[in-house]
Design an enzyme around this catalytic site. Structure first.
Site, PDB file in Angstrom:
ATOM      1  N   ASN A 216      37.974 106.399 -90.170  1.00  0.00           N
ATOM      2  CA  ASN A 216      38.826 107.273 -89.104  1.00  0.00           C
ATOM      3  C   ASN A 216      40.520 106.594 -89.393  1.00  0.00           C
ATOM      4  O   ASN A 216      40.339 106.166 -90.303  1.00  0.00           O
ATOM      5  CB  ASN A 216      38.388 106.581 -87.621  1.00  0.00           C
ATOM      6  CG  ASN A 216      38.460 105.000 -87.514  1.00  0.00           C
ATOM      7  OD1 ASN A 216      39.644 104.443 -87.774  1.00  0.00           O
ATOM      8  ND2 ASN A 216      37.322 104.383 -87.452  1.00  0.00           N
ATOM      9  N   ASP A 288      31.045 104.239 -84.941  1.00  0.00           N
ATOM     10  CA  ASP A 288      29.657 103.958 -83.850  1.00  0.00           C
ATOM     11  C   ASP A 288      28.379 104.484 -84.602  1.00  0.00           C
ATOM     12  O   ASP A 288      27.374 103.931 -84.366  1.00  0.00           O
ATOM     13  CB  ASP A 288      29.986 104.835 -82.632  1.00  0.00           C
ATOM     14  CG  ASP A 288      31.139 104.424 -81.877  1.00  0.00           C
ATOM     15  OD1 ASP A 288      31.206 103.050 -81.584  1.00  0.00           O
ATOM     16  OD2 ASP A 288      31.726 105.122 -81.268  1.00  0.00           O
ATOM     17  N   LYS A 298      26.424 112.156-106.181  1.00  0.00           N
ATOM     18  CA  LYS A 298      27.196 112.973-105.288  1.00  0.00           C
ATOM     19  C   LYS A 298      26.435 114.130-104.809  1.00  0.00           C
ATOM     20  O   LYS A 298      25.645 114.734-105.886  1.00  0.00           O
ATOM     21  CB  LYS A 298      28.423 113.158-106.431  1.00  0.00           C
ATOM     22  CG  LYS A 298      29.481 114.226-105.698  1.00  0.00           C
ATOM     23  CD  LYS A 298      30.654 114.405-106.098  1.00  0.00           C
ATOM     24  CE  LYS A 298      31.502 115.448-105.657  1.00  0.00           C
ATOM     25  NZ  LYS A 298      32.392 116.480-106.466  1.00  0.00           N
ATOM     26  N   PRO A 316      25.595  98.327 -85.608  1.00  0.00           N
ATOM     27  CA  PRO A 316      25.679  97.604 -84.609  1.00  0.00           C
ATOM     28  C   PRO A 316      27.009  97.431 -83.843  1.00  0.00           C
ATOM     29  O   PRO A 316      27.970  97.728 -84.643  1.00  0.00           O
ATOM     30  CB  PRO A 316      25.471  96.068 -85.467  1.00  0.00           C
ATOM     31  CG  PRO A 316      25.883  96.572 -86.853  1.00  0.00           C
ATOM     32  CD  PRO A 316      25.874  98.082 -86.936  1.00  0.00           C
ATOM     33  N   ASP A 317      26.946  97.124 -82.565  1.00  0.00           N
ATOM     34  CA  ASP A 317      28.344  96.532 -81.918  1.00  0.00           C
ATOM     35  C   ASP A 317      28.563  95.450 -82.072  1.00  0.00           C
ATOM     36  O   ASP A 317      27.870  94.307 -81.528  1.00  0.00           O
ATOM     37  CB  ASP A 317      27.899  97.120 -80.248  1.00  0.00           C
ATOM     38  CG  ASP A 317      29.359  97.074 -79.557  1.00  0.00           C
ATOM     39  OD1 ASP A 317      30.079  96.094 -79.853  1.00  0.00           O
ATOM     40  OD2 ASP A 317      29.434  98.058 -78.801  1.00  0.00           O
ATOM     41  N   ILE A 318      29.631  95.198 -82.899  1.00  0.00           N
ATOM     42  CA  ILE A 318      30.155  93.953 -83.489  1.00  0.00           C
ATOM     43  C   ILE A 318      30.509  92.789 -81.933  1.00  0.00           C
ATOM     44  O   ILE A 318      30.148  91.811 -81.982  1.00  0.00           O
ATOM     45  CB  ILE A 318      31.019  93.982 -84.279  1.00  0.00           C
ATOM     46  CG1 ILE A 318      30.531  94.711 -85.442  1.00  0.00           C
ATOM     47  CG2 ILE A 318      31.635  92.411 -84.749  1.00  0.00           C
ATOM     48  CD1 ILE A 318      31.617  95.026 -86.499  1.00  0.00           C
ATOM     49  N   PHE A 336      39.237  95.760 -77.733  1.00  0.00           N
ATOM     50  CA  PHE A 336      40.305  96.980 -77.667  1.00  0.00           C
ATOM     51  C   PHE A 336      39.756  98.162 -77.271  1.00  0.00           C
ATOM     52  O   PHE A 336      38.278  98.292 -77.447  1.00  0.00           O
ATOM     53  CB  PHE A 336      40.981  97.041 -78.943  1.00  0.00           C
ATOM     54  CG  PHE A 336      42.330  96.109 -79.090  1.00  0.00           C
ATOM     55  CD1 PHE A 336      42.237  94.855 -79.198  1.00  0.00           C
ATOM     56  CD2 PHE A 336      43.622  96.897 -79.029  1.00  0.00           C
ATOM     57  CE1 PHE A 336      43.485  93.975 -79.169  1.00  0.00           C
ATOM     58  CE2 PHE A 336      44.570  96.277 -79.228  1.00  0.00           C
ATOM     59  CZ  PHE A 336      44.577  94.714 -79.417  1.00  0.00           C
ATOM     60  N   LYS A 350      34.184  99.684 -70.039  1.00  0.00           N
ATOM     61  CA  LYS A 350      33.841  99.055 -71.311  1.00  0.00           C
ATOM     62  C   LYS A 350      33.928  97.617 -71.044  1.00  0.00           C
ATOM     63  O   LYS A 350      32.838  96.943 -71.641  1.00  0.00           O
ATOM     64  CB  LYS A 350      35.084  99.389 -72.498  1.00  0.00           C
ATOM     65  CG  LYS A 350      34.619  99.551 -73.704  1.00  0.00           C
ATOM     66  CD  LYS A 350      35.435 100.149 -74.523  1.00  0.00           C
ATOM     67  CE  LYS A 350      35.314 101.813 -74.714  1.00  0.00           C
ATOM     68  NZ  LYS A 350      35.839 102.488 -75.579  1.00  0.00           N
ATOM     69  N   LYS A 354      30.357  95.619 -72.356  1.00  0.00           N
ATOM     70  CA  LYS A 354      30.393  94.855 -73.651  1.00  0.00           C
ATOM     71  C   LYS A 354      30.342  93.392 -73.112  1.00  0.00           C
ATOM     72  O   LYS A 354      30.290  92.507 -73.971  1.00  0.00           O
ATOM     73  CB  LYS A 354      31.729  95.050 -74.370  1.00  0.00           C
ATOM     74  CG  LYS A 354      32.119  96.478 -74.697  1.00  0.00           C
ATOM     75  CD  LYS A 354      32.143  96.564 -76.186  1.00  0.00           C
ATOM     76  CE  LYS A 354      32.166  98.189 -76.543  1.00  0.00           C
ATOM     77  NZ  LYS A 354      31.955  98.410 -78.020  1.00  0.00           N
TER      78      LYS A 354
END
Ligand code: CTP
Length: 409
Positions: A216, A288, A298, A316-318, A336, A350, A354
Site C-alpha cells: 500500500n 489485512d 514467477k 494476524p492483527d498485530i 492508528f 476500532k 482492538k
C-alpha cells in the site's frame, strides 16, 4: 526530517576548541542558523589555528568572540553577557584539553570562563568531543568526561570511525546533522525518560511470487516521526519498519521487515525481551490479507487470456494481539486508524474492537506520503483534535498526550 523551525528563537553559543574537527564546525554553524537559531561563536586560541573567525562570522552573521579581554562587551564582561543571553552553550569540537579544563573548573580562556559562569539551571552545556582514539580512551580523558557529565554537561558522541590522523576508533566528532538532531532533542521535554517504546511503521509487502506482491501507499513518515519524538522525549525506542525509504532517527533501534507476519514476529520478539515495554504505537499500514500461496517461480501468462485467481488468507492483527497480552506485560497500546470517510465513528468502533485505550484517527488517502497531517485522538474520554501540522510536530504533541495518559513508572 528536520523542520526548518526546529531551533527558531533559540540563542546558542557555539564554542570551538582546538582540533581538526573545526573544519566541520563551519557546516555545523550553518545548519544551526538554517534551523532558526541565533548563533554566537566563541573560539579558543587553538581553534583559531584550524579555522578563522572570519569564516565563522560570515556563516553566522555575528561577530566572533575570542578573548575575555575584548572591550566590546558592556562593562567588559563578555563571559557574563554571552552566557546570560544563551539558551545553551554547544562546544564542538570539544578537545581533550578543553574537557580537562572544564573538569577542573578552569577559566583561562573566554570559552572555559563562560562555561563556568553560565547559569546552570537554564543554560545547558552540550559538548561534542573530538580527538584521537587513544586520547579519548585514555583514563584521564574518561575521568574528565565522567566529571563534566556529573557536573551537568551533556556529551554528544563522540562517534566511531576513520579519524583525520589515519587511525580508526572512537573519538571522532559527530557529523553536523547528527549534532543538530541531538541539540534539537536536548530542548524537548523528557516526558518519556526511562520508558521503552515500540513502534511499527510503513506498509507491509505480501509476496505473490518472487517478483510481485501486494502493498500500500504508506510512506512510514508518521511512524518514523513518532519514533524520533519518543527518542527525543527520553525513551528507549524500538522501531519495526516495513519496506520504506527513510533514514533511522537518531538513537532509535530499527528492525526491517517485509510481510505482516514478519512484523508480527518482530513485535512479539521485542515484547518478549526481559525488560517491560511501556508503550506500543502501531502506525504501520498492515495488509489485512496475504495470498494463501506464494508461487516459488514467477507467474507467467500462458497465452490463453485467462486471468489468475488468488486465494487470500487473513494476516494476524498485530495491534489486537498485543492488546490481548495479560496486564503485567501489556504496554499502553496506541492504534492508528487511516479512514477514507466517517473518520471519528470508525475510529471509535476500532478502539473497542482492538481493545486499545487510544486510537489516532486520520484521513488515510489525504495523508499517505505527505509531510503534514491532521489527527483526532479518540479515547475513553472523547475526541481531541490535533490541527494540521508537519508530522514531526504532531508526533511530539502525540508523545506528550501519550505520556500524560501513562500510569506513573
Ligand atoms: N493493525 C495491525 N495489524 C493488522 C491490521 C492493523 O497492527 N493486521 C493496526 C494498525 O497498525 C493500526 C490499527 O491496527 O494501528 C488499525 O489499522 P487499520 O488498517 O485502520 O484497521 P483494520 O483493523 O485493518 O480495519 P479496516 O482496514 O477494516 O479499517
Amino acid at each position: 526530517m528536520s523542520s526548518p523551525a526546529d531551533l527558531a528563537g533559540r540563542r546558542l553559543v557555539l564554542g570551538l576548541s582546538g582540533g581538526i574537527a573545526c573544519y566541520k564546525a563551519a557546516e555545523f554553524a550553518r545548519a544551526l542558523v538554517k534551523a532558526g537559531a541565533t548563533v554566537q561563536v566563541v573560539m579558543t586560541d587553538a581553534a583559531r589555528e584550524f579555522i578563522t573567525p572570519v569564516t565563522m562570522q560570515a556563516l553566522t552573521g555575528q561577530p566572533v568572540w575570542t578573548s575575555q579581554w575584548d572591550t566590546r562587551a558592556p562593562a567588559a564582561m563578555s563571559h557574563i553577557d554571552l552566557s546570560r543571553q544563551a539558551d545553551a552553550i554547544v562546544v564542538a569540537p570539544a578537545s581533550a584539553d578543553f574537557l580537562a579544563q572544564l573538569a577542573q573548573g578552569r577559566a583561562g580562556e573566554l570559552l572555559s570562563l563562560l562555561c563556568l559562569a553560565r547559569p546552570r539551571e537554564r543554560c545547558a552545556l552540550l559538548l561534542a568531543p573530538a580527538m584521537n582514539r587513544e586520547m579519548w580512551s585514555h583514563p584521564a580523558t574518561q575521568r574528565n568526561a565522567a566529571q563534566v557529565v556529573a557536573d551537568g554537561a551533556l556529551l554528544l558522541g563522540p562517534g566511531h570511525g576513520a579519524q583525520a590522523c589515519g587511525e580508526t576508533g572512537d573519538g571522532r566528532m559527530l557529523e553536523p546533522e547528527e549534532l543538530l538532531a541531538d541539540i534539537v532533542a536536548a530542548f524537548q521535554p523528557k516526558v518519556l525518560a526511562g520508558r521503552r517504546v515500540l513502534v511499527t511503521a510503513g506498509p507491509t509487502f505480501e509476496a505473490l511470487d518472487p517478483v510481485r506482491g501486494l502493498t500500500n501507499r504508506s510512506s512510514g513518515k508518521m511512524g518514523f516521526a513518532i519514533a524520533r519524538a519518543a527518542a527525543e522525549a527520553g525513551a528507549q525506542v524500538q522501531l519495526v519498519a516495513g519496506p520504506v525509504h527513510l533514514a533511522t532517527p537518531r538513537g532509535v533501534a530499527r528492525t526491517d521487515v517485509m510481510s505482516a507476519r514478519q512484523m508480527h514476529e518482530a513485535v512479539q520478539a521485542a515484547l518478549a525481551e526481559g525488560v517491560r515495554t511501556d508503550v506500543f504505537v502501531a502506525t504501520a499500514a498492515v495488509a489485512d490479507w496475504r495470498p494463501a500461496e506464494v508461487a516459488t517461480q514467477k507467474i507467467k501468462k500462458d497465452g490463453s487470456g485467462r486471468v489468475p485467481a488468488f486465494e487470500m488468507t487473513e494476516n494476524p492483527d498485530i495491534l489486537a494481539a498485543v492488546a490481548r497480552h495479560d496486564a503485567a506485560r501489556r504496554p499502553y497500546c496506541v492504534g492508528f486508524a487511516a479512514e477514507s470517510h466517517d473518520v471519528v465513528a470508525h475510529a471509535r468502533a476500532k478502539r473497542l474492537r482492538k481493545g486499545v485505550p487510544l486510537i489516532v484517527a486520520n484521513d488515510g488517502p489525504a495523508t499517505f506520503g505527505q509531510d503534514d497531517n491532521a489527527l483526532v485522538l479518540v479515547d475513553e474520554a472523547g475526541e481531541t483534535p490535533l490541527p494540521r501540522a508537519d508530522k514531526l510536530s504532531l508526533a511530539r504533541t502525540l508523545v506528550a498526550e501519550i505520556a500524560r495518559r501513562l500510569a506513573p513508572a
